[in-house]
Design an enzyme around this catalytic site. Structure first.
Site, PDB file in Angstrom:
ATOM      1  N   GLY A 176      -9.028   3.113 -42.370  1.00  0.00           N
ATOM      2  CA  GLY A 176      -7.888   3.035 -43.283  1.00  0.00           C
ATOM      3  C   GLY A 176      -6.957   1.901 -42.890  1.00  0.00           C
ATOM      4  O   GLY A 176      -6.470   1.143 -43.746  1.00  0.00           O
ATOM      5  N   ALA A 201     -28.649  19.420 -27.432  1.00  0.00           N
ATOM      6  CA  ALA A 201     -28.311  20.516 -28.360  1.00  0.00           C
ATOM      7  C   ALA A 201     -29.537  20.974 -29.142  1.00  0.00           C
ATOM      8  O   ALA A 201     -30.434  20.192 -29.427  1.00  0.00           O
ATOM      9  CB  ALA A 201     -27.238  20.039 -29.334  1.00  0.00           C
ATOM     10  N   ASP A 259     -13.965   7.679 -34.554  1.00  0.00           N
ATOM     11  CA  ASP A 259     -15.001   8.045 -35.533  1.00  0.00           C
ATOM     12  C   ASP A 259     -16.194   7.081 -35.548  1.00  0.00           C
ATOM     13  O   ASP A 259     -17.268   7.445 -36.013  1.00  0.00           O
ATOM     14  CB  ASP A 259     -14.398   8.111 -36.946  1.00  0.00           C
ATOM     15  CG  ASP A 259     -13.245   9.098 -37.035  1.00  0.00           C
ATOM     16  OD1 ASP A 259     -13.160   9.985 -36.163  1.00  0.00           O
ATOM     17  OD2 ASP A 259     -12.421   8.964 -37.954  1.00  0.00           O
TER      18      ASP A 259
END
Ligand code: F6P
Length: 323
Positions: free
Chosen positions: A104, A186, A127
């Site tokens: 952004g 995981a 991110d």
């Protein structure tokens, strides 16, 4: 003499301070005056500029967050807001701006460049979703914080034959979950870019239980359609036979806090200094980032309003290796 301003914008990211330090000192080495803007674009509009010296950016390379403060400014998204920001910069005689921030924020940087102001963006967000860079400042720390949580949950999970749903940040991007999930071994990784339905998660957990695993970890990105809570709700409502007892841990802003890793400090230092190098050569209207081990600059027009995709082959690899 040139006058350059620096601001940090959007969600803070570990390593931002190292970038502020590098850009400040690189600019001072050019013989320029440097100003820090408090609280991102909002501070540009509110005219909160302060001079930065080499000493003022001393002792911050290891600090998380941003000493300049950060904000998300709705006013800056309007043309009137941006015009006010440019008036304030002109009033201080500032002729170049470095913006350390995420997607952004770099859209805002592009808007300023389009208005004719010399600006360079530095790719910084946990991110890691910015086009024009392989990695962004902060993501290495965020992945490592998530990984530490996974490692810790595995030990208690093993003791109690439990499965854990661990939710990490990343907005609409599954990068942190994917990398931490791979590094943490995981059983399931759920990301927005490739949804896993709760019943499929239940099946995979059940299969892991039947194979004799003593624990299982499901890493969920916050942006996944079925986030950790939604998944847990589904399991409770459908009473899926999973075998393991289930617990949920949502990491939230913990992922973004704390001291930056060495990788983030080095990356931030290189990018902060590179931003000044470009300005010194008269290049602007671009974002500095990395490609491979090198640094690259990408026109802001190719960065603004875009999202970098992640490599879904890594997700498939993780699925196969979880057997
Ligand atoms: O963009 C960085 C980020 O930490 C995202 O991962 C997260 O979704 C968002 O910011 C959280 O925003 P805020 O700090 O405003 O709650």
């Amino acid at each position: 003499m040139r006058r350059m301003a620096i601001l940090t914008s959007g969600g803070d990211a570990p390593g931002m301070n190292a970038a502020v330090r590098a850009a400040t000192r690189a600019a001072l080495a050019q013989g320029w005056e440097v100003f820090g803007v408090r609280n991102g674009y909002a501070g540009l509009i509110a005219d909160t500029l302060m001079p930065l010296t080499a000493r003022e950016v001393g002792g911050i390379i290891q600090q998380g967050g941003t000493v300049l403060g950060s904000a998300r400014s709705a006013e800056f998204r309007s043309e009137a807001g941006r015009a006010k920001a440019l008036r304030n910069l002109a009033q201080h005689g500032i002729d170049a701006l470095v913006v350390i921030g995420g997607n952004g924020s770099q859209t805002g940087t592009h808007a300023l460049a389009q208005m004719g102001f010399p600006v360079v963006g530095v790719a910084s967000t946990i991110d890691n979703d910015i086009v024009g860079t392989d990695t962004t400042i902060g993501v290495d720390t965020a992945v490592n914080v998530t990984l530490e949580a996974i490692d810790r949950l595995r030990t208690t999970g093993s003791s109690h034959q439990r499965a854990f749903l661990v939710e990490t940040m990343g907005r609409d991007c599954g990068y942190i979950a994917l990398m931490a999930g791979i590094a943490g071994g995981a059983e399931v990784i759920a990301i927005p870019e490739f949804e896993v339905a709760p019943h499929e998660v239940a099946e995979r957990l059940q299969a892991a239980y039947q194979r004799g695993k003593t624990h299982a970890l499901v890493v969920v990105a916050e942006g996944a359609r079925h986030d950790a809570r939604a998944m847990m709700r589904h399991f409770e409502e459908h009473r899926d036979a999973i075998g393991f007892e289930l617990r949920v841990t949502t990491l939230g802003h913990v992922v973004r806090g704390g001291i930056p890793t060495a990788c983030d400090r080095v990356l931030a230092t290189r990018l902060g200094a590179a931003a000044v190098d470009h300005l010194a050569r008269g290049d602007h209207g671009l974002l500095v980032g990395t490609r491979g081990n090198g640094l690259v600059a990408t026109p802001l027009a190719d960065v603004a309003d875009k999202t970098k995709p992640i490599d879904l082959r890594l997700l498939e690899m993780a699925r196969v290796l979880a057997q």
